[in-house]
Design a protein around this motif. Structure first.
Motif, PDB file in Angstrom:
ATOM      1  N   GLY A  88       0.924  -1.287   0.017  1.00  0.00           N
ATOM      2  CA  GLY A  88       0.101   0.076  -0.171  1.00  0.00           C
ATOM      3  C   GLY A  88       0.931   1.231   0.024  1.00  0.00           C
ATOM      4  N   THR A  91       0.076   5.259   0.961  1.00  0.00           N
ATOM      5  CA  THR A  91      -1.470   4.977   1.537  1.00  0.00           C
ATOM      6  C   THR A  91      -1.591   4.211   2.840  1.00  0.00           C
ATOM      7  OG1 THR A  91      -2.020   2.931   0.444  1.00  0.00           O
ATOM      8  CG2 THR A  91      -2.243   5.156  -0.883  1.00  0.00           C
ATOM      9  N   THR A  92      -0.347   3.330   3.276  1.00  0.00           N
ATOM     10  CA  THR A  92      -0.690   2.937   4.449  1.00  0.00           C
ATOM     11  C   THR A  92      -0.464   3.816   5.731  1.00  0.00           C
ATOM     12  OG1 THR A  92       0.041   0.837   3.296  1.00  0.00           O
ATOM     13  CG2 THR A  92       0.176   0.706   5.547  1.00  0.00           C
ATOM     14  N   ARG A 198      -8.440   2.387   8.186  1.00  0.00           N
ATOM     15  CA  ARG A 198      -7.719   2.998   6.766  1.00  0.00           C
ATOM     16  C   ARG A 198      -7.840   1.869   5.955  1.00  0.00           C
ATOM     17  NH1 ARG A 198      -3.402   4.201   8.843  1.00  0.00           N
ATOM     18  NH2 ARG A 198      -3.634   6.737   9.225  1.00  0.00           N
ATOM     19  N   ASN A 200      -5.924   1.006   2.681  1.00  0.00           N
ATOM     20  CA  ASN A 200      -4.981   1.479   1.785  1.00  0.00           C
ATOM     21  C   ASN A 200      -5.037   0.633   0.473  1.00  0.00           C
ATOM     22  OD1 ASN A 200      -3.652  -1.200   1.788  1.00  0.00           O
ATOM     23  ND2 ASN A 200      -2.505  -0.698   3.373  1.00  0.00           N
ATOM     24  N   THR A 201      -4.397   1.113  -0.746  1.00  0.00           N
ATOM     25  CA  THR A 201      -4.692   0.511  -1.849  1.00  0.00           C
ATOM     26  C   THR A 201      -4.064  -0.852  -2.113  1.00  0.00           C
ATOM     27  OG1 THR A 201      -2.435   1.226  -2.606  1.00  0.00           O
ATOM     28  CG2 THR A 201      -4.413   2.886  -3.200  1.00  0.00           C
TER      29      THR A 201
END
Length: 512
Positions: A88, A91-92, A198, A200-201
């Motif tokens: 991720g 984005t993490t 969250r 993430n991707t």
């Protein structure tokens, strides 16, 4: 493991995870992803602090999911830039801020790339396809079937509600949907977080439907060291995996390592400004002066206020509201940002959501698009970091906008509405606020960055890559991360990073 892939993706972050997942939707294409950090195979394997949307792991020194790179924010002012090193990517470890770029950004990028692929109208279907908007559903301009959940922060926290009331007292417009391209103003923050978690991707794209595709392989703890180029074509990547060096071969290589790592990797491969590479002892493979020649980011300072009474712990996100406003003479609407944190700065850096007695901050940034500084590789050793300069506060206009942003935050804190929760501004003092030189000194002493780096491998006919991310003058090599954006967007780039993965994946699929 796939030893020879059709496409090798370097980095499973905001752009790389999206790109790899989309390319692997074609069952006849073998996709191999090399991620420098750990790659959990299931959600329970993620450390709890990386999923807690009330925390910002990237702000915490020593976090194992973060790598730091030394840089200079401005002359004589060192800084450690943080980047995610985990499935991720950033984005993490970022704040979960997921606001789209503005139409003006897409106009600027499309013109720079000389390719209407980057126009707002062309990318809007992809923006809709990447999200599941949990507030607006499929109502234009949103999507409801994409991998990234988007939820706007609530304004029920007393400090967030007071910020909204203060913005109205100052007659700033309401902007209830910051992803709808309306007039900039005050509103909740779109976020890729749901119920305090969250997303993430890596979770959204690679642990979902893509996880069981036989044509997709994701390697963790696999660090790319250089790109192998022969006869004008990239054929593989030298990587370190499991304590050993290996060559990962592919028909096409896409660098998605981020706006600091991708240009450094190109330089280590002999791709970049020939004079700098030669001075660093790197054999020149392809002279490409635009790689690392400049960068674009957003300077930031924290303006803190003292709560009138103990504030409750944030329930779903560390973020409150956000106010975007135009600087004096600003060419772009909303080029100043006041982003509210419901967690003290001391809590952000220690990983705690409450710190009794601590002031709470507004994170104040200048988002005006500009380039400065750059990234220069100084050694052929991959372990030696490049020399990075942000070039902040270099011009009178830079300093004026930063002063305006700080004063705008102070004006919010001074309203009657915000006085319901705030006893006073912690600093700067009134005398400092009223004196340009004193305020410049105050800002410089507290200067940070929004961690929004772009522009180090810019797209454009005379730049480094074309609008499809293809490196000029070489076959089989692309870049697909925020480094290709000539300037940072007028908002944080996380949502745009995911969009880049979607755009370049679509371009690759259309070319086949």
């Amino acid at each position: 493991m796939i030893r020879h892939a059709d496409v090798l993706v370097i980095g499973a972050g905001g752009s790389g995870a999206a790109l790899a997942a989309r390319l692997s939707e074609d069952p006849g294409r073998d996709v191999l992803v090399a991620e420098a950090g750990p790659v959990p195979r299931a959600l329970p394997e993620f450390p709890a602090d990386l999923l807690d949307a009330r925390l910002v792991p990237g702000a915490r020194p020593g976090s194992p999911a973060v790598r730091t790179v030394p840089a200079l924010l401005t002359s004589g002012l060192p800084y450690m830039a943080a980047r995610g090193r985990f499935l991720g990517g950033s984005t993490t470890v970022n704040g979960g801020y997921f606001i789209r770029a503005r139409r003006a950004d897409f106009d600027r990028w499309s013109a720079a790339a000389a390719d209407d692929l980057w126009s707002y109208d062309r990318v809007l279907p992809l923006l809709r396809a990447l999200e599941s908007d949990l507030d607006h559903g499929a109502a234009p301009p949103h999507g409801d079937r994409g991998p990234i959940p988007v939820r706007r922060t609530g304004l029920r926290h007393p400090a967030a509600a007071a910020f909204q009331a203060a913005a109205r007292e100052l007659r700033h417009p309401d902007e209830p949907d910051k992803n709808a391209q309306g007039a900039p103003g005050f509103g909740p923050v779109p976020s890729n977080t749901v119920d305090g978690r969250r997303v993430n991707t890596g979770i959204a794209y690679l642990l979902g439907a893509a996880a069981h595709r036989p044509n997709l392989t994701v390697l963790g703890d696999c660090t790319a060291l250089s790109v192998v180029v022969g006869r004008g074509r990239a054929t593989g990547v030298v990587a370190e995996h499991g304590g050993r060096r290996t060559v990962l071969e592919a028909g096409e290589i896409v660098l998605c390592a981020g706006a600091l790592a991708s240009p450094h990797l190109l330089h280590l491969s002999g791709i970049g400004p020939a004079g700098d590479l030669a001075r660093a002892g790197i054999p020149v493979v392809h002279d490409l002066p635009a790689v690392g020649a400049a960068l674009s980011d957003h300077p930031q300072v924290a303006v803190e206020w003292v709560p009138r009474r103990p504030m409750p712990e944030p329930s779903g996100s560390w973020l409150g509201g956000a106010l975007h406003l135009r600087s004096t003479g600003g060419a772009e609407a909303g080029d100043l940002e006041i982003l509210q944190s419901l967690v003290p700065v001391s809590g952000l850096v220690t990983g705690t959501t409450t710190v009794p007695g601590a002031p709470l901050p507004f994170l104040v940034s200048v988002l005006a698009p500009r380039t400065a500084g750059g990234l220069r590789t100084v050694s052929a050793d991959p372990g030696v970091p490049p020399h990075i300069e942000y070039g902040y506060l270099e011009t009178g206009a830079d300093r004026r906008r930063m002063r305006e942003a700080v004063r705008a935050a102070a004006a919010v804190a001074a309203t009657d509405a915000f006085g319901e929760v705030s006893r006073s501004l912690a600093e700067p003092a009134a005398g400092t606020l009223d004196d340009d030189r004193e305020l410049d000194r105050w800002i410089r002493a507290r200067l940070g960055t929004s961690q929004h780096t772009c522009g180090t491998v810019p797209m454009g006919p005379a730049a480094a890559v074309d609008g499809h991310g293809r490196v000029h003058g070489l076959d089989g090599l692309r870049v697909a991360d925020t480094s290709i954006l000539p300037t940072a967007p007028l908002r944080g780039p996380a949502a745009t990073a995911v969009l880049i993965g979607e755009v370049i994946a679509q371009a690759i699929r259309s070319e086949r």
